[in-house]
Design a protein around this motif. Structure first.
Motif, PDB file in Angstrom:
ATOM      1  N   LEU A 115      -3.957   7.514   5.597  1.00  0.00           N
ATOM      2  CA  LEU A 115      -4.214   8.475   4.521  1.00  0.00           C
ATOM      3  C   LEU A 115      -3.506   8.045   3.245  1.00  0.00           C
ATOM      4  O   LEU A 115      -4.065   8.134   2.146  1.00  0.00           O
ATOM      5  CB  LEU A 115      -3.729   9.865   4.923  1.00  0.00           C
ATOM      6  N   MET A 116      -2.271   7.587   3.379  1.00  0.00           N
ATOM      7  CA  MET A 116      -1.527   7.102   2.226  1.00  0.00           C
ATOM      8  C   MET A 116      -2.248   5.916   1.591  1.00  0.00           C
ATOM      9  O   MET A 116      -2.458   5.872   0.378  1.00  0.00           O
ATOM     10  CB  MET A 116      -0.111   6.713   2.631  1.00  0.00           C
ATOM     11  N   LEU A 117      -2.664   4.983   2.415  1.00  0.00           N
ATOM     12  CA  LEU A 117      -3.322   3.783   1.922  1.00  0.00           C
ATOM     13  C   LEU A 117      -4.651   4.095   1.247  1.00  0.00           C
ATOM     14  O   LEU A 117      -4.916   3.656   0.122  1.00  0.00           O
ATOM     15  CB  LEU A 117      -3.534   2.816   3.095  1.00  0.00           C
ATOM     16  N   VAL A 118      -5.491   4.866   1.909  1.00  0.00           N
ATOM     17  CA  VAL A 118      -6.818   5.188   1.372  1.00  0.00           C
ATOM     18  C   VAL A 118      -6.714   5.991   0.086  1.00  0.00           C
ATOM     19  O   VAL A 118      -7.417   5.716  -0.894  1.00  0.00           O
ATOM     20  CB  VAL A 118      -7.656   5.939   2.435  1.00  0.00           C
ATOM     21  N   VAL A 154     -12.378  11.668   8.361  1.00  0.00           N
ATOM     22  CA  VAL A 154     -12.475  10.721   9.480  1.00  0.00           C
ATOM     23  C   VAL A 154     -11.080  10.329   9.959  1.00  0.00           C
ATOM     24  O   VAL A 154     -10.836  10.221  11.161  1.00  0.00           O
ATOM     25  CB  VAL A 154     -13.296   9.474   9.065  1.00  0.00           C
ATOM     26  N   LEU A 155     -10.155  10.142   9.041  1.00  0.00           N
ATOM     27  CA  LEU A 155      -8.794   9.774   9.430  1.00  0.00           C
ATOM     28  C   LEU A 155      -8.063  10.903  10.134  1.00  0.00           C
ATOM     29  O   LEU A 155      -7.155  10.659  10.926  1.00  0.00           O
ATOM     30  CB  LEU A 155      -7.996   9.327   8.205  1.00  0.00           C
ATOM     31  N   LEU A 156      -8.439  12.139   9.866  1.00  0.00           N
ATOM     32  CA  LEU A 156      -7.775  13.286  10.480  1.00  0.00           C
ATOM     33  C   LEU A 156      -8.480  13.800  11.733  1.00  0.00           C
ATOM     34  O   LEU A 156      -7.926  14.638  12.431  1.00  0.00           O
ATOM     35  CB  LEU A 156      -7.669  14.423   9.462  1.00  0.00           C
ATOM     36  N   SER A 157      -9.670  13.327  12.021  1.00  0.00           N
ATOM     37  CA  SER A 157     -10.430  13.886  13.139  1.00  0.00           C
ATOM     38  C   SER A 157      -9.758  13.572  14.472  1.00  0.00           C
ATOM     39  O   SER A 157      -9.174  12.519  14.667  1.00  0.00           O
ATOM     40  CB  SER A 157     -11.854  13.343  13.119  1.00  0.00           C
ATOM     41  N   ASP A 158      -9.853  14.545  15.382  1.00  0.00           N
ATOM     42  CA  ASP A 158      -9.184  14.427  16.682  1.00  0.00           C
ATOM     43  C   ASP A 158     -10.172  14.459  17.846  1.00  0.00           C
ATOM     44  O   ASP A 158      -9.761  14.332  18.976  1.00  0.00           O
ATOM     45  CB  ASP A 158      -8.165  15.547  16.825  1.00  0.00           C
ATOM     46  N   ALA A 204     -14.619  13.667  18.962  1.00  0.00           N
ATOM     47  CA  ALA A 204     -15.823  12.936  18.587  1.00  0.00           C
ATOM     48  C   ALA A 204     -16.715  13.765  17.663  1.00  0.00           C
ATOM     49  O   ALA A 204     -17.355  13.214  16.760  1.00  0.00           O
ATOM     50  CB  ALA A 204     -16.614  12.525  19.822  1.00  0.00           C
ATOM     51  N   PHE A 205     -16.763  15.077  17.852  1.00  0.00           N
ATOM     52  CA  PHE A 205     -17.621  15.903  17.003  1.00  0.00           C
ATOM     53  C   PHE A 205     -17.157  15.884  15.559  1.00  0.00           C
ATOM     54  O   PHE A 205     -17.948  15.694  14.645  1.00  0.00           O
ATOM     55  CB  PHE A 205     -17.676  17.339  17.537  1.00  0.00           C
ATOM     56  N   SER A 206     -15.874  16.085  15.322  1.00  0.00           N
ATOM     57  CA  SER A 206     -15.389  16.077  13.941  1.00  0.00           C
ATOM     58  C   SER A 206     -15.387  14.663  13.361  1.00  0.00           C
ATOM     59  O   SER A 206     -15.486  14.508  12.134  1.00  0.00           O
ATOM     60  CB  SER A 206     -13.996  16.694  13.844  1.00  0.00           C
ATOM     61  N   PHE A 207     -15.300  13.653  14.192  1.00  0.00           N
ATOM     62  CA  PHE A 207     -15.387  12.272  13.712  1.00  0.00           C
ATOM     63  C   PHE A 207     -16.787  11.983  13.178  1.00  0.00           C
ATOM     64  O   PHE A 207     -16.953  11.365  12.149  1.00  0.00           O
ATOM     65  CB  PHE A 207     -15.040  11.302  14.833  1.00  0.00           C
ATOM     66  N   LEU A 208     -17.795  12.425  13.887  1.00  0.00           N
ATOM     67  CA  LEU A 208     -19.170  12.175  13.453  1.00  0.00           C
ATOM     68  C   LEU A 208     -19.576  13.125  12.353  1.00  0.00           C
ATOM     69  O   LEU A 208     -20.383  12.836  11.526  1.00  0.00           O
ATOM     70  CB  LEU A 208     -20.129  12.299  14.630  1.00  0.00           C
TER      71      LEU A 208
END
Length: 112
Positions: A61-64, A102-106, A108-112
Motif C-alpha cells: 500500500l505504501m509503495l503503490v 486488491v491489496l486489502l482483500s482477504d 477470493a470474492f473481495s479480490f475479484l
C-alpha cells in the motif's frame, strides 16, 4: 471548465494517495502493529467482503500509493495539455481505488 475539474480530481487523488501511503508507512513503523481486519456486509447475499491489513499489504500500500502520488503530480501538469481529458479522468481514481482494494482483500470474492 473541464481543465479545472481535471485539476481537482488529480489534486484529490494526490492528497488521498499521500495520506494512504504515509499512513501505511506509519503502520509499518509501529512496533506493536497487529493485523487489522474488517468485514463489510455487501456482496453476494450469503457472503460478506473481508479485508485485512498486515505487514505485507501495508508495504505494498505504501509503495503503490506513493507512486500514485508521483503520477498524480505528473498528471496535474499533463492534464492541461490533454485534448480530451474525459477519456482518462474517470479511470484514474477508480484504478487507484481498485489497486488499494486488491491489496486489502482477504478472500477470493473481495479480490475479484
Amino acid at each position: 471548465m473541464l481543465f479545472l475539474f481535471a485539476d481537482q480530481v488529480y489534486g484529490l487523488c494526490l492528497l488521498a494517495s499521500l495520506l494512504i501511503g504515509l499512513d501505511a508507512a506509519a503502520w509499518l513503523l509501529r512496533p506493536d502493529a497487529l493485523e487489522a481486519t474488517a468485514v463489510l456486509p455487501f456482496g453476494l447475499p450469503w457472503l460478506e467482503a473481508h479485508f485485512r491489513l498486515d505487514a505485507l499489504s501495508a508495504y505494498f500500500l505504501m509503495l503503490v500509493n506513493l507512486l500514485a502520488a508521483v503520477v498524480a503530480i505528473f498528471a496535474l501538469g499533463y492534464g492541461g495539455h490533454e485534448k480530451e481529458p474525459g477519456r482518462v479522468l474517470p479511470a484514474y481514481p477508480l484504478f487507484i481505488a481498485g489497486m488499494n482494494l486488491v491489496l486489502l482483500s482477504d478472500d477470493a470474492f473481495s479480490f475479484l
